[in-house]
Write a protein that holds these residues in place. Sequence first.
Motif, PDB file in Angstrom:
ATOM      1  N   THR A  44     -15.376   2.959  -3.872  1.00 24.00           N
ATOM      2  CA  THR A  44     -16.377   3.913  -4.333  1.00 24.00           C
ATOM      3  C   THR A  44     -17.606   3.152  -4.801  1.00 24.00           C
ATOM      4  O   THR A  44     -17.502   2.194  -5.574  1.00 24.00           O
ATOM      5  CB  THR A  44     -15.837   4.768  -5.492  1.00 24.00           C
ATOM      6  OG1 THR A  44     -14.694   5.489  -5.045  1.00 24.00           O
ATOM      7  CG2 THR A  44     -16.895   5.750  -5.977  1.00 24.00           C
ATOM      8  N   ILE A  45     -18.774   3.594  -4.336  1.00 21.83           N
ATOM      9  CA  ILE A  45     -20.046   2.985  -4.738  1.00 21.83           C
ATOM     10  C   ILE A  45     -20.928   4.069  -5.321  1.00 21.83           C
ATOM     11  O   ILE A  45     -21.135   5.120  -4.708  1.00 21.83           O
ATOM     12  CB  ILE A  45     -20.746   2.315  -3.546  1.00 21.83           C
ATOM     13  CG1 ILE A  45     -19.839   1.225  -2.959  1.00 21.83           C
ATOM     14  CG2 ILE A  45     -22.093   1.724  -3.969  1.00 21.83           C
ATOM     15  CD1 ILE A  45     -20.416   0.528  -1.749  1.00 21.83           C
TER      16      ILE A  45
ATOM     17  N   GLY B  19     -18.074   4.094   5.712  1.00 21.95           N
ATOM     18  CA  GLY B  19     -16.735   4.451   5.267  1.00 21.95           C
ATOM     19  C   GLY B  19     -16.480   4.397   3.784  1.00 21.95           C
ATOM     20  O   GLY B  19     -15.341   4.585   3.333  1.00 21.95           O
ATOM     21  N   TYR B  20     -17.527   4.146   2.995  1.00 21.82           N
ATOM     22  CA  TYR B  20     -17.370   4.144   1.542  1.00 21.82           C
ATOM     23  C   TYR B  20     -17.403   5.570   0.995  1.00 21.82           C
ATOM     24  O   TYR B  20     -18.018   6.465   1.593  1.00 21.82           O
ATOM     25  CB  TYR B  20     -18.495   3.351   0.872  1.00 21.82           C
ATOM     26  CG  TYR B  20     -18.507   1.869   1.171  1.00 21.82           C
ATOM     27  CD1 TYR B  20     -17.703   0.991   0.466  1.00 21.82           C
ATOM     28  CD2 TYR B  20     -19.353   1.347   2.149  1.00 21.82           C
ATOM     29  CE1 TYR B  20     -17.732  -0.381   0.727  1.00 21.82           C
ATOM     30  CE2 TYR B  20     -19.389  -0.012   2.426  1.00 21.82           C
ATOM     31  CZ  TYR B  20     -18.576  -0.870   1.704  1.00 21.82           C
ATOM     32  OH  TYR B  20     -18.603  -2.216   1.972  1.00 21.82           O
ATOM     33  N   ARG B  21     -16.773   5.782  -0.133  1.00 23.34           N
ATOM     34  CA  ARG B  21     -17.010   6.991  -0.904  1.00 23.34           C
ATOM     35  C   ARG B  21     -18.252   6.712  -1.756  1.00 23.34           C
ATOM     36  O   ARG B  21     -18.299   5.704  -2.469  1.00 23.34           O
ATOM     37  CB  ARG B  21     -15.822   7.315  -1.810  1.00 23.34           C
ATOM     38  CG  ARG B  21     -16.044   8.547  -2.684  1.00 23.34           C
ATOM     39  CD  ARG B  21     -14.988   8.670  -3.770  1.00 23.34           C
ATOM     40  NE  ARG B  21     -15.296   9.782  -4.659  1.00 23.34           N
ATOM     41  CZ  ARG B  21     -14.770   9.920  -5.876  1.00 23.34           C
ATOM     42  NH1 ARG B  21     -13.918   9.024  -6.359  1.00 23.34           N
ATOM     43  NH2 ARG B  21     -15.105  10.960  -6.627  1.00 23.34           N
ATOM     44  N   VAL B  22     -19.256   7.570  -1.668  1.00 21.64           N
ATOM     45  CA  VAL B  22     -20.538   7.297  -2.304  1.00 21.64           C
ATOM     46  C   VAL B  22     -20.919   8.420  -3.265  1.00 21.64           C
ATOM     47  O   VAL B  22     -20.885   9.600  -2.908  1.00 21.64           O
ATOM     48  CB  VAL B  22     -21.660   7.114  -1.255  1.00 21.64           C
ATOM     49  CG1 VAL B  22     -22.979   6.792  -1.934  1.00 21.64           C
ATOM     50  CG2 VAL B  22     -21.281   6.012  -0.266  1.00 21.64           C
ATOM     51  N   LYS B  23     -21.281   8.026  -4.479  1.00 22.19           N
ATOM     52  CA  LYS B  23     -21.863   8.934  -5.454  1.00 22.19           C
ATOM     53  C   LYS B  23     -23.347   8.600  -5.552  1.00 22.19           C
ATOM     54  O   LYS B  23     -23.726   7.424  -5.537  1.00 22.19           O
ATOM     55  CB  LYS B  23     -21.214   8.763  -6.828  1.00 22.19           C
ATOM     56  CG  LYS B  23     -19.719   9.000  -6.858  1.00 22.19           C
ATOM     57  CD  LYS B  23     -19.159   8.734  -8.254  1.00 22.19           C
ATOM     58  CE  LYS B  23     -17.651   8.898  -8.297  1.00 22.19           C
ATOM     59  NZ  LYS B  23     -17.104   8.644  -9.653  1.00 22.19           N
ATOM     60  N   GLY B  24     -24.190   9.602  -5.644  1.00 19.70           N
ATOM     61  CA  GLY B  24     -25.629   9.365  -5.721  1.00 19.70           C
ATOM     62  C   GLY B  24     -26.256  10.185  -6.816  1.00 19.70           C
ATOM     63  O   GLY B  24     -25.881  11.341  -7.028  1.00 19.70           O
ATOM     64  N   SER B  25     -27.212   9.596  -7.525  1.00 23.99           N
ATOM     65  CA  SER B  25     -27.883  10.324  -8.606  1.00 23.99           C
ATOM     66  C   SER B  25     -29.307  10.690  -8.215  1.00 23.99           C
ATOM     67  O   SER B  25     -29.961  10.000  -7.432  1.00 23.99           O
ATOM     68  CB  SER B  25     -27.912   9.486  -9.888  1.00 23.99           C
ATOM     69  OG  SER B  25     -28.957   8.527  -9.849  1.00 23.99           O
ATOM     70  N   THR B  26     -29.759  11.796  -8.768  1.00 19.07           N
ATOM     71  CA  THR B  26     -31.144  12.234  -8.604  1.00 19.07           C
ATOM     72  C   THR B  26     -31.580  12.938  -9.876  1.00 19.07           C
ATOM     73  O   THR B  26     -30.746  13.442 -10.630  1.00 19.07           O
ATOM     74  CB  THR B  26     -31.293  13.172  -7.392  1.00 19.07           C
ATOM     75  OG1 THR B  26     -32.661  13.585  -7.283  1.00 19.07           O
ATOM     76  CG2 THR B  26     -30.417  14.407  -7.530  1.00 19.07           C
TER      77      THR B  26
ATOM     78  N   LEU C 168     -20.328   6.865 -13.201  1.00 17.60           N
ATOM     79  CA  LEU C 168     -20.166   5.415 -13.269  1.00 17.60           C
ATOM     80  C   LEU C 168     -18.765   4.944 -12.880  1.00 17.60           C
ATOM     81  O   LEU C 168     -18.538   3.744 -12.750  1.00 17.60           O
ATOM     82  CB  LEU C 168     -20.510   4.913 -14.677  1.00 17.60           C
ATOM     83  CG  LEU C 168     -21.980   5.064 -15.094  1.00 17.60           C
ATOM     84  CD1 LEU C 168     -22.161   4.659 -16.542  1.00 17.60           C
ATOM     85  CD2 LEU C 168     -22.903   4.258 -14.188  1.00 17.60           C
ATOM     86  N   GLU C 169     -17.833   5.866 -12.693  1.00 19.78           N
ATOM     87  CA  GLU C 169     -16.490   5.498 -12.236  1.00 19.78           C
ATOM     88  C   GLU C 169     -16.570   5.081 -10.768  1.00 19.78           C
ATOM     89  O   GLU C 169     -16.538   5.907  -9.863  1.00 19.78           O
ATOM     90  CB  GLU C 169     -15.526   6.675 -12.404  1.00 19.78           C
ATOM     91  CG  GLU C 169     -14.993   6.865 -13.811  1.00 19.78           C
ATOM     92  CD  GLU C 169     -13.870   5.889 -14.144  1.00 19.78           C
ATOM     93  OE1 GLU C 169     -13.391   5.195 -13.217  1.00 19.78           O
ATOM     94  OE2 GLU C 169     -13.497   5.797 -15.330  1.00 19.78           O
ATOM     95  N   ALA C 170     -16.679   3.793 -10.543  1.00 19.23           N
ATOM     96  CA  ALA C 170     -16.853   3.290  -9.181  1.00 19.23           C
ATOM     97  C   ALA C 170     -16.477   1.818  -9.138  1.00 19.23           C
ATOM     98  O   ALA C 170     -16.347   1.157 -10.177  1.00 19.23           O
ATOM     99  CB  ALA C 170     -18.298   3.477  -8.726  1.00 19.23           C
ATOM    100  N   ASP C 171     -16.297   1.305  -7.934  1.00 22.16           N
ATOM    101  CA  ASP C 171     -16.041  -0.126  -7.764  1.00 22.16           C
ATOM    102  C   ASP C 171     -17.330  -0.928  -7.878  1.00 22.16           C
ATOM    103  O   ASP C 171     -17.336  -2.067  -8.338  1.00 22.16           O
ATOM    104  CB  ASP C 171     -15.396  -0.378  -6.396  1.00 22.16           C
ATOM    105  CG  ASP C 171     -14.062   0.320  -6.263  1.00 22.16           C
ATOM    106  OD1 ASP C 171     -13.099  -0.099  -6.931  1.00 22.16           O
ATOM    107  OD2 ASP C 171     -13.982   1.312  -5.511  1.00 22.16           O
ATOM    108  N   VAL C 172     -18.434  -0.310  -7.443  1.00 21.85           N
ATOM    109  CA  VAL C 172     -19.741  -0.969  -7.473  1.00 21.85           C
ATOM    110  C   VAL C 172     -20.795   0.029  -7.951  1.00 21.85           C
ATOM    111  O   VAL C 172     -20.810   1.184  -7.511  1.00 21.85           O
ATOM    112  CB  VAL C 172     -20.151  -1.495  -6.079  1.00 21.85           C
ATOM    113  CG1 VAL C 172     -21.530  -2.157  -6.134  1.00 21.85           C
ATOM    114  CG2 VAL C 172     -19.112  -2.469  -5.532  1.00 21.85           C
TER     115      VAL C 172
ATOM    116  N   PRO D 185     -17.343   2.111 -17.273  1.00 17.98           N
ATOM    117  CA  PRO D 185     -15.884   2.076 -17.430  1.00 17.98           C
ATOM    118  C   PRO D 185     -15.338   0.725 -16.975  1.00 17.98           C
ATOM    119  O   PRO D 185     -16.022  -0.041 -16.289  1.00 17.98           O
ATOM    120  CB  PRO D 185     -15.408   3.205 -16.505  1.00 17.98           C
ATOM    121  CG  PRO D 185     -16.469   3.311 -15.465  1.00 17.98           C
ATOM    122  CD  PRO D 185     -17.772   2.942 -16.140  1.00 17.98           C
ATOM    123  N   THR D 186     -14.117   0.441 -17.345  1.00 18.35           N
ATOM    124  CA  THR D 186     -13.535  -0.855 -17.003  1.00 18.35           C
ATOM    125  C   THR D 186     -13.375  -1.029 -15.494  1.00 18.35           C
ATOM    126  O   THR D 186     -13.343  -2.150 -14.994  1.00 18.35           O
ATOM    127  CB  THR D 186     -12.162  -1.025 -17.667  1.00 18.35           C
ATOM    128  OG1 THR D 186     -11.336   0.100 -17.319  1.00 18.35           O
ATOM    129  CG2 THR D 186     -12.300  -1.092 -19.178  1.00 18.35           C
TER     130      THR D 186
END
Length: 275
Positions: A5-6, A26-33, A67-71, A100-101
């Motif tokens: 997750t990015i 192929g990533y799971r992606v979260k995006g902010s606006t 913010l729960e993501a790998d990157v 988060p950790t």
Amino acid sequence: MAQKTISVLGCGWLGLPLAQALVEAGYRVKGSTTTPEKVEVLQQSGIEPFLLSFPENSPKTDLATFLEADVLVFNLPPKRTETGAQTYEETLAQVLVNLPTKTTNILFISSTSVYPDLHREVTEQDAIASSDSPSLLLRCEYQVQQAVGVHATIVRFGGLMGGKRHPGRFLAGRKDVPQPLAPVNMIHLQDCVGVLQGILQEEAWGETFNACAPSHPSRQEFYTAAAQQLGLVPPHFLAEKTTSFKIINSQALMERLSYSFVYPDLMACLADSGF
């Protein structure tokens, strides 16, 4: 292997095409606006949308969930005012304290503006991040690098071009433009995205990279040709022989990532149909 997750903080000129490319990869992606109307745009691209505002978090979403993501890709451009600089540092601090950790890697988007005009080629060692630097971005780079439990990579981009940013509009019609012989330090949007994808693929963490096309035409040559391509009035440059300049060296990036620029030649890039 589990899907990574990015989270891309800031889905604007660079963040949106980056997020779209990551979805395709192929990533799971979260995006902010910060724009409610853009939420649907993100959804249509397969990006999980978050409506965030800073320095106070919007009540409509949960910053911790975002913010729960790998990157985390921190891609918020600072505003060029004293108040804007303070808000930028506060935003970064808020993000870092809420990490988060799970989120152990950060890609921080910086700029080659951190380098003074040294009248020579400059490398990453010519601007060192520190807590007391007069440069906002160098202070912020230091904050990210010192965050507990985080591996951060800093990318210092040159001048940005591509997409809706055609350099022909930057100086068109202007009079008495200084520094005609100063070399141009720029990078195309496709290379911005390519560089960031390369860092993720190579897991090149704990690094600082310059990211700039390896060609450096003069300001007069480049911006004259750029304006002419759009049929605009070229800028008029002063007849100055003394030049204040820097040439951004991106060799470390190319070697570490084995990266080849899509647009290494800025003059050839101007004629590309991608504009």
